[in-house]
Scaffold this motif. Structure first.
Motif, short mmCIF file in Angstrom:
data_model
loop_
_atom_site.label_atom_id
_atom_site.label_comp_id
_atom_site.label_asym_id
_atom_site.label_seq_id
_atom_site.Cartn_x
_atom_site.Cartn_y
_atom_site.Cartn_z
N ALA A 220 -7.77 56.63 19.06
CA ALA A 220 -8.09 55.33 18.47
C ALA A 220 -9.58 55.01 18.54
O ALA A 220 -10.13 54.36 17.64
N GLU A 221 -10.27 55.47 19.59
CA GLU A 221 -11.67 55.13 19.77
C GLU A 221 -12.58 56.34 19.88
O GLU A 221 -13.78 56.19 20.11
N ARG A 278 -17.60 48.28 17.23
CA ARG A 278 -16.73 47.27 17.82
C ARG A 278 -17.56 46.12 18.37
O ARG A 278 -18.58 46.35 19.03
N LEU A 305 -8.52 53.91 10.88
CA LEU A 305 -7.88 52.78 11.55
C LEU A 305 -6.39 53.00 11.80
O LEU A 305 -5.76 52.24 12.54
N VAL A 308 -5.44 52.94 15.34
CA VAL A 308 -5.79 51.77 16.15
C VAL A 308 -4.58 50.83 16.22
O VAL A 308 -4.16 50.27 15.21
N ARG A 310 -2.48 47.61 16.46
CA ARG A 310 -2.76 46.20 16.23
C ARG A 310 -1.54 45.55 15.62
O ARG A 310 -0.62 46.23 15.15
N LEU A 399 -6.42 42.75 14.31
CA LEU A 399 -7.66 43.45 14.01
C LEU A 399 -8.39 42.67 12.92
O LEU A 399 -7.83 42.41 11.85
#
Length: 441
Positions: A220-221, A278, A305, A308, A310, A399
């Motif tokens: 995700a990051e 971010r 995304l 990620v 959310r 998000l």
């Protein structure tokens, strides 16, 4: 008045004018590119990140590096945001920057090289040694007249590089090198035989590449992968950043910078200004600022995304004026309408165009995707107010995505006026105003 004069001036006179300015700028600053190893980065998407990665990775050689890109300027240890609203600055500004790099003892200069900059001969008196190609998708079509003309402008940057005089540093001749993306079918057109060396990069399964990323792990990051036994860890997510990193690493490899050192340098990068950046003020929802001004880059962003976690996605976007690909407006709106839960259409860079018309065309695309005005679709001309509204609507686990501006330092409006702007700072203030006040912090 200036724009009217440009439209009335015959094309051949404009070409002569731009070419003469390029020569004059280089002469005034003492032809600084002859004293540097110059790397150009061109393509449609990923240029800015690739240029940033390349400059940081080249520093692993132990030499000072300079850079000019949409996001930042860099001269050795000094780095600052690009406030010009130009990917490739004007001839005098660029030559002055190159001269500052020489004076600072830089060995390498990395220049994000745009198609419009090439058309205006901003590249003409820069002695490039390496030209990097990221990818090619339709963009700036209205400015160039057709996709083929856009493509040819990119190819001209390679043609120019291949025919530039070879430099000799410390008794060693610096070859002319093309760095190409083997995953992009358009790359073949950039593999000109005049280059001394052509090197290809690609991901696992790409045949014929000189540098291949294997064991790719998308998080995700972040993203990690292996190249020639070296593990690369990037603090930016997405397959697109694997390709951006490969281009930088292959450039280093072609210039005899140890790959292991370049890999280590990339692993130390925490973010690229305005690229999947971010914004964290302790709020219980995610806020991401990204440039993504056209359909292909937005599609890549949403693909990134995907990993990620959310609840809802609230997307704030607009589109450019000034004759910049009018056809993309409803497409961007439709994409946001299909992929986000709430769409907030706002002003971006209208230049001399009617901002309300631009927003209406973007909003029309979102409505086509099923968004309902006043419920899941909002049109707010003031961009700061649009971002404030996004933060007011955001709940824990959501998000908020802000696209179209990235780290740009101005909003361009009519008559050449620029309104100071930093999307990231506006987002921080909006977060504090919506969440911290409610929380009593």
């Amino acid at each position: 008045m200036i724009n009217i004069l440009r439209r009335l001036t015959p094309a051949y006179i404009l070409r002569v004018y731009h070419r003469a300015l390029s020569w004059l700028a280089s002469a005034i600053y003492g032809n600084p590119s002859n004293k540097l190893i110059v790397i150009g980065v061109t393509g449609t998407n990923g240029k800015t990140t690739t240029a940033y990665f390349t400059a940081k990775a080249l520093e692993a050689s132990g030499h000072q590096t300079g850079s000019s890109s949409t996001a930042i300027f860099k001269v050795g240890d000094k780095e600052w945001l690009n406030s010009t609203k130009m990917t490739m600055v004007g001839r005098f500004a660029l030559q002055r920057l190159l001269r500052e790099m020489v004076n600072a003892g830089c060995r390498y200069a990395v220049i994000e090289t745009s198609s419009q900059g090439v058309v205006q001969h901003r590249h003409a008196d820069i002695n490039y040694d390496v030209m990097v190609f990221t990818n090619l998708t339709p963009e700036h079509i209205e400015a160039h007249g057709s996709f083929e003309k856009y493509k040819q402008a990119k190819i001209e940057a390679f043609r120019h590089t291949a025919k530039c005089p070879r430099k000799v540093f410390n008794g060693k001749t610096i070859p002319k090198i093309a760095i190409l993306n083997a995953r992009d079918a358009s790359s073949v057109a950039f593999a000109l035989p005049e280059f001394d060396k052509i090197s290809w990069y690609g991901t696992d399964g790409t045949s014929g590449a000189d540098l291949i990323a294997t064991e790719i792990k998308l998080e995700a990051e972040s993203v990690s992968f292996n190249v020639r036994g070296n593990k690369v860890l990037l603090h930016l997510p997405g397959l697109v950043n694997v390709e951006n990193a490969l281009a930088a690493l292959l450039t280093c490899d072609a210039l005899c910078v140890p790959l292991s050192r370049a890999v280590e340098a990339l692993s130390e990068i925490q973010n690229v200004p305005g690229r999947f950046e971010r914004i964290d003020e302790g709020q219980p929802w995610i806020v991401i600022v990204d440039y993504a001004p056209e359909p292909e880059s937005l599609a890549r962003l949403y693909e990134t995304l995907r990993l990620v976690p959310r609840n809802r996605t609230i997307h704030v976007l607009g589109s450019c004026g000034g004759g910049r690909d009018v056809s993309r407006r409803p497409i961007l709106g439709k994409m946001a309408g299909e992929l986000a839960d709430i769409v907030i259409v706002t002003n971006e860079d209208p230049y001399d165009d009617d901002p309300r018309r631009i927003m209406d065309e973007v909003a029309a695309g979102a409505r086509e995707a099923g968004k309902l005005l006043g419920r899941t679709l909002f049109v707010i001309e003031d961009r700061a107010e649009a971002i404030n509204e996004a933060m007011r609507q955001a709940e824990a686990g959501d998000l908020v995505l802000l696209t179209g501006k990235g780290s740009e330092q101005a909003i361009c409006v009519e008559n050449g006026k620029k309104i100071p702007w930093d999307e990231r700072e506006v987002a921080r203030k909006a977060i504090k105003g919506s969440w911290k006040l409610e929380a009593g912090i």
